[in-house]
Design a protein around this motif. Structure first.
Motif, PDB file in Angstrom:
ATOM      1  N   ARG A 164       0.772  -1.080  -0.336  1.00  0.00           N
ATOM      2  CA  ARG A 164       0.170  -0.581   0.534  1.00  0.00           C
ATOM      3  C   ARG A 164       0.952   0.789   0.008  1.00  0.00           C
ATOM      4  O   ARG A 164       1.798   1.328   0.521  1.00  0.00           O
ATOM      5  CB  ARG A 164      -1.079  -0.066   0.948  1.00  0.00           C
ATOM      6  CG  ARG A 164      -2.067  -1.156   1.243  1.00  0.00           C
ATOM      7  CD  ARG A 164      -2.492  -1.176   2.668  1.00  0.00           C
ATOM      8  NE  ARG A 164      -3.318   0.392   2.922  1.00  0.00           N
ATOM      9  CZ  ARG A 164      -4.936   0.438   1.797  1.00  0.00           C
ATOM     10  NH1 ARG A 164      -5.054  -0.084   1.260  1.00  0.00           N
ATOM     11  NH2 ARG A 164      -5.358   1.681   2.502  1.00  0.00           N
TER      12      ARG A 164
ATOM     13  N   ARG B 236     -10.462   6.763  -3.286  1.00  0.00           N
ATOM     14  CA  ARG B 236     -11.675   5.108  -2.959  1.00  0.00           C
ATOM     15  C   ARG B 236     -12.453   6.338  -3.415  1.00  0.00           C
ATOM     16  O   ARG B 236     -14.127   5.514  -4.450  1.00  0.00           O
ATOM     17  CB  ARG B 236     -11.808   5.419  -1.432  1.00  0.00           C
ATOM     18  CG  ARG B 236     -10.835   4.768  -0.588  1.00  0.00           C
ATOM     19  CD  ARG B 236     -11.321   4.092   0.167  1.00  0.00           C
ATOM     20  NE  ARG B 236     -10.247   4.333   1.248  1.00  0.00           N
ATOM     21  CZ  ARG B 236     -10.360   3.595   2.892  1.00  0.00           C
ATOM     22  NH1 ARG B 236     -11.624   4.077   3.497  1.00  0.00           N
ATOM     23  NH2 ARG B 236      -9.144   3.108   3.752  1.00  0.00           N
TER      24      ARG B 236
ATOM     25  N   ARG C  33     -11.121  -0.019   2.624  1.00  0.00           N
ATOM     26  CA  ARG C  33      -9.945  -0.761   2.618  1.00  0.00           C
ATOM     27  C   ARG C  33     -10.283  -1.803   1.687  1.00  0.00           C
ATOM     28  O   ARG C  33      -9.653  -2.759   1.322  1.00  0.00           O
ATOM     29  CB  ARG C  33      -9.208  -0.247   3.683  1.00  0.00           C
ATOM     30  CG  ARG C  33      -8.437   0.546   4.080  1.00  0.00           C
ATOM     31  CD  ARG C  33      -7.144   0.329   4.386  1.00  0.00           C
ATOM     32  NE  ARG C  33      -6.269   1.351   4.830  1.00  0.00           N
ATOM     33  CZ  ARG C  33      -5.299   1.745   5.883  1.00  0.00           C
ATOM     34  NH1 ARG C  33      -5.499   0.013   5.685  1.00  0.00           N
ATOM     35  NH2 ARG C  33      -4.679   3.033   6.302  1.00  0.00           N
TER      36      ARG C  33
ATOM     37  N   LEU D 135      -6.460   3.120  -2.800  1.00  0.00           N
ATOM     38  CA  LEU D 135      -6.255   1.779  -2.928  1.00  0.00           C
ATOM     39  C   LEU D 135      -4.840   1.127  -3.811  1.00  0.00           C
ATOM     40  O   LEU D 135      -5.092   1.868  -5.727  1.00  0.00           O
ATOM     41  CB  LEU D 135      -7.500   1.546  -2.695  1.00  0.00           C
ATOM     42  CG  LEU D 135      -8.137   1.617  -2.693  1.00  0.00           C
ATOM     43  CD1 LEU D 135      -9.921   0.936  -2.722  1.00  0.00           C
ATOM     44  CD2 LEU D 135      -8.108   1.087  -0.801  1.00  0.00           C
TER      45      LEU D 135
ATOM     46  N   LEU E 276      -7.810  -2.994  -9.142  1.00  0.00           N
ATOM     47  CA  LEU E 276      -7.246  -3.280  -8.144  1.00  0.00           C
ATOM     48  C   LEU E 276      -6.830  -4.114  -7.395  1.00  0.00           C
ATOM     49  O   LEU E 276      -6.418  -5.567  -7.684  1.00  0.00           O
ATOM     50  CB  LEU E 276      -8.588  -3.011  -6.940  1.00  0.00           C
ATOM     51  CG  LEU E 276      -9.877  -1.734  -7.120  1.00  0.00           C
ATOM     52  CD1 LEU E 276      -9.844  -1.616  -6.077  1.00  0.00           C
ATOM     53  CD2 LEU E 276      -8.146  -0.594  -6.182  1.00  0.00           C
TER      54      LEU E 276
END
Length: 209
Positions: free
Chosen positions: A34, A132, A158, A118, A187
């Motif tokens: 991350r 987000r 998350r 993300l 993602l």
């Protein structure tokens, strides 16, 4: 939030509906780190320094309790603290440094980090991330073209996307549409999608209750 409006990322979705399902049927993502805010490095350094100082002090206290003499540095520090006046120059300098350090730590604690970002699947050596709110806009735009949705609330964490429907739309059908839209966002760790109808919203036939 309206179907085509701004997503309320901090708004709670308290409803009943169908079970959460994972978004996307692609290959399992690899381990992607991350995004880390610069404050994480500062916090790690400060925590390391405090841990070392606390460990040294604890070791000396235990040694004294076991019958060993007090270390010279601790005895000198205790003597300086007991004999120096508050208007002493180095006392004022130390107090000012402590205030600055405390203010910096407070700013680091309150400053926004990168938790809203993300990570996406890397392409070669290139990595990227998406906000987000951007995902919320994509889902809101997709829901704006569906029938039976009066209002829509979206909350993105998350690991999960919670969507609350207000209207006569079938949550199962809406979830299918939004899952396809969410799958387009590559993602690194796919989000779980949970679409539910708000209590008293009057969902149509076939909606899970």
């Amino acid at each position: 939030m309206s179907a085509g409006g701004e997503p309320a990322s901090g708004e709670a979705a308290t409803v009943a509906g169908d079970a959460a399902t994972p978004a996307g049927d692609g290959p399992p993502p690899g381990k992607v780190r991350r995004p880390q805010a610069p404050r994480a490095v500062v916090a790690a350094l400060v925590a390391t320094v405090l841990l070392v100082l606390a460990g040294a002090l604890l070791y000396d206290v235990i040694a004294v309790r076991a019958g060993y003499p007090t270390r010279r540095w601790r005895a000198r520090a205790a003597d300086e603290l007991a004999t120096r006046h508050l208007d002493y120059l180095w006392t004022l300098v130390g107090a000012g440094a402590a205030v600055l350090l405390g203010g910096m730590l407070l700013w680091l604690a309150l400053a926004p980090g990168l938790g809203r970002w993300l990570p996406l699947r890397p392409h070669g050596d290139t990595g990227a991330a998406i906000d987000r709110a951007g995902i919320g806009h994509l889902l809101a735009d997709r829901a704006a073209g569906l029938q039976g949705i009066d209002r829509l609330r979206i909350r993105i964490s998350r690991r999960r996307v919670r969507v609350t429907l207000i209207g006569s739309a079938d949550p199962v059908s809406v979830q299918r549409q939004l899952r396809d839209e969410l799958a387009r966002v590559t993602l690194a760790r796919p989000l779980r999608l949970d679409v539910r109808a708000a209590p008293g919203a009057g969902p149509g036939p076939g909606a899970a209750g």
